[in-house]
Design a protein around this motif. Structure first.
Motif, PDB file in Angstrom:
ATOM      1  N   ILE A 137      -4.793   7.535  -8.265  1.00  0.00           N
ATOM      2  CA  ILE A 137      -3.481   7.031  -7.835  1.00  0.00           C
ATOM      3  C   ILE A 137      -3.008   5.947  -8.808  1.00  0.00           C
ATOM      4  N   GLN A 138      -1.680   5.818  -8.906  1.00  0.00           N
ATOM      5  CA  GLN A 138      -1.098   4.717  -9.670  1.00  0.00           C
ATOM      6  C   GLN A 138      -1.002   3.508  -8.760  1.00  0.00           C
ATOM      7  N   SER A 162      -7.361  18.666   1.945  1.00  0.00           N
ATOM      8  CA  SER A 162      -6.923  17.285   1.728  1.00  0.00           C
ATOM      9  C   SER A 162      -8.147  16.373   1.756  1.00  0.00           C
ATOM     10  N   LEU A 163      -7.982  15.168   1.225  1.00  0.00           N
ATOM     11  CA  LEU A 163      -9.082  14.197   1.264  1.00  0.00           C
ATOM     12  C   LEU A 163      -9.518  13.930   2.701  1.00  0.00           C
ATOM     13  N   HIS A 171     -10.205   3.814  -1.134  1.00  0.00           N
ATOM     14  CA  HIS A 171      -9.547   3.022  -2.190  1.00  0.00           C
ATOM     15  C   HIS A 171      -8.045   3.300  -2.252  1.00  0.00           C
ATOM     16  N   ASN A 172      -7.622   4.531  -1.982  1.00  0.00           N
ATOM     17  CA  ASN A 172      -6.177   4.815  -1.979  1.00  0.00           C
ATOM     18  C   ASN A 172      -5.481   3.976  -0.897  1.00  0.00           C
ATOM     19  N   THR A 210      -3.013   0.551  -1.961  1.00  0.00           N
ATOM     20  CA  THR A 210      -1.586   0.657  -1.612  1.00  0.00           C
ATOM     21  C   THR A 210      -1.190  -0.252  -0.447  1.00  0.00           C
ATOM     22  N   GLN A 211      -2.103  -1.085   0.041  1.00  0.00           N
ATOM     23  CA  GLN A 211      -1.769  -2.002   1.139  1.00  0.00           C
ATOM     24  C   GLN A 211      -1.468  -3.419   0.637  1.00  0.00           C
TER      25      GLN A 211
END
Ligand code: MN
Length: 196
Positions: free
Chosen positions: A5-6, A51-52, A73-74, A78-79
């Motif tokens: 992810i970015q 999906s994950l 981690h995603n 992103t939080q």
């Protein structure tokens, strides 16, 4: 194929809470390794199409560990938002803020319970705020790559207590690291996950 992810912010924007060096290793090296490992392990298996979240609920062993670490981690990366933009007081007006008051009595009590759970978790793992099917909030401790999804709960907010998340900046002071992270939590994102 899963991809890295970015980050929704530049590497230095979470300083001084999380240094650019920690973020660079944590995202660019640790998470990248989990992505590479999972892609290698699922070749030719049914997991290639999942999906994950589905992999985490169905797999075990190395596939579970690497998929779990990617999902965790995603959600973690992103939080966050940069300190200068963070308004902890905005939580009062969000659905998640009202639910925290309902289920923990106060925001301060919630933070204290969450930090205690993260500090007491032995070894590597994650402390989570999760919601059950009725929307009740629960703090859970998960070891290694664990995620509350496997207990039928929805993951909302998490702190990574693997040493790679804080050792360069805080050394052994895990409690100080957890206490500092509140300053960069993006509560609008956490509330969006809660009401989704
Ligand atoms: Mn980590």
């Amino acid at each position: 194929m899963f991809t890295l992810i970015q980050l929704p912010y530049a590497l230095d924007k979470l300083e001084p809470i999380i240094s650019a060096q920690t973020l660079s290793f944590h995202h660019g090296k640790h998470l990248q390794t989990y992505v590479d490992n999972l892609n290698r392990l699922i070749v030719g298996t049914d997991y290639e199409q999942m999906s994950l979240e589905d992999i985490v609920c169905k797999a075990n062993g190395g596939i579970f560990n690497n998929a779990g670490q990617i999902l965790n981690h995603n959600l973690y990366f992103t939080q966050f938002k940069e300190v200068s933009q963070n308004q902890e007081s905005e939580i009062d007006n969000l659905a998640i803020g009202k639910a925290i008051i309902r289920d923990f009595g106060s925001y301060d009590n919630f933070k204290s319970e969450f930090e205690k759970a993260g500090t007491a978790l032995f070894g590597s793992g994650w402390v989570w705020l999760a919601a059950d099917k009725d929307g009740k909030l629960i703090i859970t401790q998960e070891t290694n790559a664990g995620n509350p999804l496997t207990k039928g709960l929805r993951p909302l907010l998490t702190m990574d207590v693997w040493e790679h998340a804080y050792y360069l900046d805080y050394q052994n002071r895990r409690a100080a690291h957890l206490q500092a992270l509140w300053a960069i939590i993006n509560w609008q994102e956490v509330s969006r996950r809660y009401t989704a």
